[in-house]
Scaffold this active site. Sequence first.
Site, PDB file in Angstrom:
ATOM      1  N   ASP A  67      -4.405  -2.018   2.494  1.00  0.00           N
ATOM      2  CA  ASP A  67      -3.178  -0.901   2.791  1.00  0.00           C
ATOM      3  C   ASP A  67      -3.624   0.137   3.786  1.00  0.00           C
ATOM      4  O   ASP A  67      -4.682   0.501   3.626  1.00  0.00           O
ATOM      5  CB  ASP A  67      -2.702  -0.887   1.436  1.00  0.00           C
ATOM      6  CG  ASP A  67      -3.617  -0.422   0.378  1.00  0.00           C
ATOM      7  OD1 ASP A  67      -4.468   0.115   0.604  1.00  0.00           O
ATOM      8  OD2 ASP A  67      -3.124  -0.135  -0.735  1.00  0.00           O
ATOM      9  N   ASN A 136       0.580   2.368 -12.915  1.00  0.00           N
ATOM     10  CA  ASN A 136       1.546   1.431 -13.185  1.00  0.00           C
ATOM     11  C   ASN A 136       1.409   0.035 -12.879  1.00  0.00           C
ATOM     12  O   ASN A 136       2.401  -0.650 -12.935  1.00  0.00           O
ATOM     13  CB  ASN A 136       2.792   1.999 -12.538  1.00  0.00           C
ATOM     14  CG  ASN A 136       2.403   1.940 -10.911  1.00  0.00           C
ATOM     15  OD1 ASN A 136       1.572   1.407 -10.472  1.00  0.00           O
ATOM     16  ND2 ASN A 136       3.339   2.447 -10.125  1.00  0.00           N
ATOM     17  N   HIS A 138       0.231  -1.253 -10.045  1.00  0.00           N
ATOM     18  CA  HIS A 138       0.040  -1.901  -8.879  1.00  0.00           C
ATOM     19  C   HIS A 138      -1.148  -2.327  -8.386  1.00  0.00           C
ATOM     20  O   HIS A 138      -2.172  -1.843  -8.715  1.00  0.00           O
ATOM     21  CB  HIS A 138       0.753  -0.787  -7.712  1.00  0.00           C
ATOM     22  CG  HIS A 138      -0.156   0.224  -7.694  1.00  0.00           C
ATOM     23  ND1 HIS A 138       0.526   1.789  -7.486  1.00  0.00           N
ATOM     24  CD2 HIS A 138      -1.419   0.487  -7.206  1.00  0.00           C
ATOM     25  CE1 HIS A 138      -0.590   2.489  -7.275  1.00  0.00           C
ATOM     26  NE2 HIS A 138      -1.498   1.764  -6.874  1.00  0.00           N
ATOM     27  N   GLU A 143       4.148  -1.912  -5.656  1.00  0.00           N
ATOM     28  CA  GLU A 143       4.554  -1.264  -6.869  1.00  0.00           C
ATOM     29  C   GLU A 143       5.365  -2.215  -7.555  1.00  0.00           C
ATOM     30  O   GLU A 143       5.699  -3.259  -7.317  1.00  0.00           O
ATOM     31  CB  GLU A 143       5.455   0.030  -6.378  1.00  0.00           C
ATOM     32  CG  GLU A 143       4.723   0.914  -5.625  1.00  0.00           C
ATOM     33  CD  GLU A 143       3.926   1.900  -6.267  1.00  0.00           C
ATOM     34  OE1 GLU A 143       3.363   1.555  -7.309  1.00  0.00           O
ATOM     35  OE2 GLU A 143       3.813   3.077  -5.644  1.00  0.00           O
TER      36      GLU A 143
HETATM   37  C1  GLP Z   1      -4.157   3.607  -4.723  1.00  0.00           C
HETATM   38  C2  GLP Z   1      -4.435   2.136  -3.624  1.00  0.00           C
HETATM   39  C3  GLP Z   1      -5.060   1.032  -4.750  1.00  0.00           C
HETATM   40  C4  GLP Z   1      -5.725   1.555  -5.812  1.00  0.00           C
HETATM   41  C5  GLP Z   1      -4.849   2.621  -6.332  1.00  0.00           C
HETATM   42  C6  GLP Z   1      -5.900   3.113  -7.633  1.00  0.00           C
HETATM   43  O1  GLP Z   1      -2.899   3.452  -4.744  1.00  0.00           O
HETATM   44  N1  GLP Z   1      -3.528   1.733  -2.795  1.00  0.00           N
HETATM   45  O2  GLP Z   1      -5.597   0.052  -3.816  1.00  0.00           O
HETATM   46  O3  GLP Z   1      -6.115   0.445  -6.648  1.00  0.00           O
HETATM   47  O4  GLP Z   1      -5.101   3.548  -5.501  1.00  0.00           O
HETATM   48  O5  GLP Z   1      -6.785   4.220  -7.195  1.00  0.00           O
HETATM   49  P1  GLP Z   1      -7.722   4.763  -8.216  1.00  0.00           P
HETATM   50  O6  GLP Z   1      -9.147   4.351  -8.145  1.00  0.00           O
HETATM   51  O7  GLP Z   1      -7.941   6.525  -7.308  1.00  0.00           O
HETATM   52  O8  GLP Z   1      -7.201   5.219  -9.469  1.00  0.00           O
END
Ligand code: GLP
Length: 260
Positions: A67, A136, A138, A143
């Site tokens: 993404d 949440n 995702h 989402e």
């Molecule tokens: C973002 C990314 C996800 C990732 C998530 C969790 O939203 N788009 O791909 O899994 O963050 O990130 P973190 O590892 O900082 O908790």
Amino acid sequence: MKVLIFDNEENATRRVADFVLDTVTKEPNSVLGLATGGTMLALYALLCRKYHDGLVSFSDVTTFNLDEYIGLNPEHPCSYHHYMRNAFFDHVDINLSNTKIPYGNAADPSEEAKRYESQIAQSNGIDLQLLGIGQNGHIGFNEPTSSLASRTRIKTLTESTRQANKVYFDSLNEAPKYSITMGIATILEARNLVLLATGVSKSAAVSDMIEGPISASCPASALQMHPSATIVLDQEAASQLKLTSYYHNVHPQGSDSAFD
Ligand code: GLP
């Protein structure tokens, strides 16, 4: 679904690095699906070390990131383009022209999403897709309530995701509201999925993903449908699971076993 629980974050991250190394060693021109976020930073640091120790080469690998934020150009310090160069690409022998990330600054983001989806389809398919998980539930930026049949497209970020990610921006106002993300169906087409989750803040989402119903309310629960999905956890992220003794029994200390 294979559930591997490690005593700490370091060992969990090591196991995921081994998945990457095994994949690239067996098939040097593998296609890797990459994830961003804080959890992945330790993984990329470890992969850089393995490269510097001469244990792996990424020179023939192709990568597709999950993404990107809409509105940020690739040079923006909070873009995922920048994240990937900083955390990984600039430190290994990967060919930058084989690293694909959606362009969040494209004039027409919807068209960019379609272009990215067809670029993935034109590759030989993703061999190993790395995933993190949002608090949440995702995956990528899919989402809750994202269609489980979704393809790469624009997604509006939830307030909680923007709050979680605002640490990287000067203020919540600066944190983008929209993203381009691979869809859930796009992700499920990868041949192998490995999701890494660490820390107690992920424990509720992890429990919904593994032991809850398959539901768009927890997009990561779609992994239950995948024939080769491995969830790699530290003890904190696993702390709300109910069948923990079973997971430990099948994979003691996260080890591999003859039968899953
Ligand atoms: C973002 C990314 C996800 C990732 C998530 C969790 O939203 N788009 O791909 O899994 O963050 O990130 P973190 O590892 O900082 O908790």
